[in-house]
Design a protein around this motif. Structure first.
Motif, PDB file in Angstrom:
ATOM      1  N   THR A  67      42.081  26.575  29.271  1.00 40.00           N
ATOM      2  CA  THR A  67      43.341  25.855  29.461  1.00 40.00           C
ATOM      3  C   THR A  67      43.182  24.362  29.199  1.00 40.00           C
ATOM      4  O   THR A  67      42.112  23.786  29.386  1.00 40.00           O
ATOM      5  N   THR A  68      44.268  23.773  28.772  1.00 45.54           N
ATOM      6  CA  THR A  68      44.419  22.331  28.629  1.00 45.54           C
ATOM      7  C   THR A  68      45.868  22.024  28.953  1.00 45.54           C
ATOM      8  O   THR A  68      46.770  22.758  28.545  1.00 45.54           O
ATOM      9  N   LYS A  69      46.098  20.949  29.672  1.00 51.36           N
ATOM     10  CA  LYS A  69      47.465  20.568  30.021  1.00 51.36           C
ATOM     11  C   LYS A  69      48.282  20.373  28.743  1.00 51.36           C
ATOM     12  O   LYS A  69      47.807  19.809  27.763  1.00 51.36           O
ATOM     13  N   ASN A  70      49.509  20.882  28.733  1.00 52.76           N
ATOM     14  CA  ASN A  70      50.457  20.775  27.616  1.00 52.76           C
ATOM     15  C   ASN A  70      50.040  21.568  26.377  1.00 52.76           C
ATOM     16  O   ASN A  70      50.552  21.325  25.293  1.00 52.76           O
ATOM     17  N   VAL A  71      49.098  22.494  26.536  1.00 56.51           N
ATOM     18  CA  VAL A  71      48.681  23.374  25.440  1.00 56.51           C
ATOM     19  C   VAL A  71      48.690  24.788  26.019  1.00 56.51           C
ATOM     20  O   VAL A  71      48.348  25.000  27.175  1.00 56.51           O
ATOM     21  N   GLU A  72      49.079  25.764  25.220  1.00 54.84           N
ATOM     22  CA  GLU A  72      49.090  27.140  25.709  1.00 54.84           C
ATOM     23  C   GLU A  72      47.694  27.584  26.127  1.00 54.84           C
ATOM     24  O   GLU A  72      46.696  27.089  25.626  1.00 54.84           O
ATOM     25  N   GLU A  73      47.645  28.550  27.045  1.00 50.28           N
ATOM     26  CA  GLU A  73      46.370  29.113  27.479  1.00 50.28           C
ATOM     27  C   GLU A  73      45.821  30.043  26.403  1.00 50.28           C
ATOM     28  O   GLU A  73      46.561  30.574  25.594  1.00 50.28           O
ATOM     29  N   SER A  74      44.518  30.256  26.459  1.00 46.43           N
ATOM     30  CA  SER A  74      43.872  31.214  25.586  1.00 46.43           C
ATOM     31  C   SER A  74      43.057  32.173  26.442  1.00 46.43           C
ATOM     32  O   SER A  74      42.373  31.749  27.374  1.00 46.43           O
ATOM     33  N   PHE A  75      43.156  33.463  26.150  1.00 47.84           N
ATOM     34  CA  PHE A  75      42.418  34.480  26.876  1.00 47.84           C
ATOM     35  C   PHE A  75      41.524  35.238  25.913  1.00 47.84           C
ATOM     36  O   PHE A  75      41.872  35.409  24.741  1.00 47.84           O
ATOM     37  N   GLY A  76      40.400  35.709  26.395  1.00 44.19           N
ATOM     38  CA  GLY A  76      39.508  36.474  25.544  1.00 44.19           C
ATOM     39  C   GLY A  76      38.453  37.195  26.354  1.00 44.19           C
ATOM     40  O   GLY A  76      38.547  37.302  27.574  1.00 44.19           O
ATOM     41  N   THR A  77      37.447  37.670  25.652  1.00 47.96           N
ATOM     42  CA  THR A  77      36.356  38.423  26.238  1.00 47.96           C
ATOM     43  C   THR A  77      35.058  37.654  26.067  1.00 47.96           C
ATOM     44  O   THR A  77      34.819  37.062  25.024  1.00 47.96           O
ATOM     45  N   VAL A  78      34.242  37.690  27.105  1.00 44.86           N
ATOM     46  CA  VAL A  78      32.933  37.030  27.089  1.00 44.86           C
ATOM     47  C   VAL A  78      31.894  38.072  27.458  1.00 44.86           C
ATOM     48  O   VAL A  78      32.126  38.926  28.304  1.00 44.86           O
ATOM     49  N   VAL A  79      30.725  37.980  26.833  1.00 44.35           N
ATOM     50  CA  VAL A  79      29.626  38.895  27.104  1.00 44.35           C
ATOM     51  C   VAL A  79      28.543  38.140  27.865  1.00 44.35           C
ATOM     52  O   VAL A  79      28.182  37.027  27.495  1.00 44.35           O
ATOM     53  N   ILE A  80      28.023  38.749  28.919  1.00 44.56           N
ATOM     54  CA  ILE A  80      26.868  38.189  29.624  1.00 44.56           C
ATOM     55  C   ILE A  80      25.644  38.616  28.835  1.00 44.56           C
ATOM     56  O   ILE A  80      25.381  39.809  28.681  1.00 44.56           O
ATOM     57  N   TYR A  81      24.893  37.645  28.300  1.00 48.30           N
ATOM     58  CA  TYR A  81      23.798  38.059  27.436  1.00 48.30           C
ATOM     59  C   TYR A  81      22.410  37.787  27.990  1.00 48.30           C
ATOM     60  O   TYR A  81      21.413  38.141  27.351  1.00 48.30           O
ATOM     61  N   ASP A  82      22.283  37.190  29.175  1.00 46.23           N
ATOM     62  CA  ASP A  82      20.955  37.097  29.782  1.00 46.23           C
ATOM     63  C   ASP A  82      21.049  36.980  31.294  1.00 46.23           C
ATOM     64  O   ASP A  82      22.130  36.816  31.859  1.00 46.23           O
ATOM     65  N   LYS A  83      19.901  37.084  31.967  1.00 41.86           N
ATOM     66  CA  LYS A  83      19.858  37.107  33.430  1.00 41.86           C
ATOM     67  C   LYS A  83      20.160  35.755  34.058  1.00 41.86           C
ATOM     68  O   LYS A  83      20.414  35.677  35.254  1.00 41.86           O
ATOM     69  N   GLN A  84      20.133  34.686  33.283  1.00 41.21           N
ATOM     70  CA  GLN A  84      20.442  33.361  33.804  1.00 41.21           C
ATOM     71  C   GLN A  84      21.946  33.091  33.860  1.00 41.21           C
ATOM     72  O   GLN A  84      22.369  32.044  34.303  1.00 41.21           O
ATOM     73  N   GLY A  85      22.740  34.035  33.389  1.00 44.24           N
ATOM     74  CA  GLY A  85      24.189  33.901  33.460  1.00 44.24           C
ATOM     75  C   GLY A  85      24.819  33.214  32.270  1.00 44.24           C
ATOM     76  O   GLY A  85      25.941  32.718  32.349  1.00 44.24           O
ATOM     77  N   TYR A  86      24.128  33.186  31.135  1.00 43.02           N
ATOM     78  CA  TYR A  86      24.721  32.620  29.928  1.00 43.02           C
ATOM     79  C   TYR A  86      25.701  33.623  29.337  1.00 43.02           C
ATOM     80  O   TYR A  86      25.456  34.832  29.330  1.00 43.02           O
ATOM     81  N   LEU A  87      26.813  33.100  28.863  1.00 39.89           N
ATOM     82  CA  LEU A  87      27.907  33.902  28.327  1.00 39.89           C
ATOM     83  C   LEU A  87      28.121  33.563  26.866  1.00 39.89           C
ATOM     84  O   LEU A  87      27.953  32.416  26.461  1.00 39.89           O
ATOM     85  N   LEU A  88      28.537  34.533  26.097  1.00 43.13           N
ATOM     86  CA  LEU A  88      28.744  34.336  24.668  1.00 43.13           C
ATOM     87  C   LEU A  88      30.113  34.846  24.270  1.00 43.13           C
ATOM     88  O   LEU A  88      30.523  35.937  24.677  1.00 43.13           O
ATOM     89  N   THR A  89      30.832  34.049  23.476  1.00 39.77           N
ATOM     90  CA  THR A  89      32.116  34.469  22.935  1.00 39.77           C
ATOM     91  C   THR A  89      32.334  33.760  21.608  1.00 39.77           C
ATOM     92  O   THR A  89      31.491  32.999  21.148  1.00 39.77           O
ATOM     93  N   ASN A  90      33.487  34.010  21.009  1.00 38.09           N
ATOM     94  CA  ASN A  90      33.831  33.353  19.757  1.00 38.09           C
ATOM     95  C   ASN A  90      34.466  32.005  20.037  1.00 38.09           C
ATOM     96  O   ASN A  90      35.191  31.836  21.023  1.00 38.09           O
ATOM     97  N   ALA A  91      34.231  31.048  19.142  1.00 40.42           N
ATOM     98  CA  ALA A  91      34.739  29.677  19.315  1.00 40.42           C
ATOM     99  C   ALA A  91      36.262  29.648  19.334  1.00 40.42           C
ATOM    100  O   ALA A  91      36.856  28.851  20.066  1.00 40.42           O
TER     101      ALA A  91
END
Length: 160
Positions: free
Chosen positions: A50-74
């Motif tokens: 989210t950003t104020k005055n801009v529409e929200e964006s929703f998507g899917t994120v993958v947890i790719y390691d045990k440290q809690g790093y997440l990966l998605t498309n830009a």
């Protein structure tokens, strides 16, 4: 180092197709769709940018390691303004079985590869890195996608 980074990013990009995590039935021949969903649901997270005055964006994120790093498309966590890519201001994640969103930390974006790395802030939530495998695929194999399409929430979809 540069060569290793390139190879890692290529592998990651291959694993992320669109906003879905594709899971081959090849490794789950004796499992039902419900079992496949249950086995992978703790590795997939909904993201809201989210950003104020801009529409929200929703998507899917993958947890790719045990440290809690997440990966998605830009494109999931960015938007265009006057022809320039801009990141949303806030990134929140929600686990499929939880009601509340929580803040996630932005780590890095690569617009050329269309990849973003975020990190889970809350260390008390139980999560598991996604399990990827390399196997042979045949025409006609059933493939399952677990993801958040059009902000309908996390769901399981299949194609043959």
């Amino acid at each position: 180092m540069k060569k290793n980074k390139f190879i890692i990013l290529i592998v990651i990009n291959i694993l992320l197709i669109g906003i879905f995590v594709w899971i081959s039935i090849t490794n789950f021949k004796n499992k039902s769709a419900n079992n496949i969903y249950s086995d992978n649901i703790n590795s997939i997270v909904e993201v809201k940018a989210t950003t104020k005055n801009v529409e929200e964006s929703f998507g899917t994120v993958v947890i790719y390691d045990k440290q809690g790093y997440l990966l998605t498309n830009a494109y999931v966590i960015s938007y265009k303004n006057l022809g320039e890519n801009r990141l949303f201001d806030t990134f929140e994640i929600r686990f499929p079985l939880l009601e509340e969103y929580q803040l996630a930390t932005f780590i890095k974006v690569d617009y050329e590869l269309d990849l973003v790395i975020l990190k889970i802030n809350d260390k008390t939530i139980k999560y598991y890195p996604i399990k990827f495998s390399i196997s042979d695929y045949d025409f006609g194999d059933i493939v399952y996608a677990i993801g958040n399409t059009s902000n309908y929430g996390i769901g399981l979809y299949n194609r043959q």
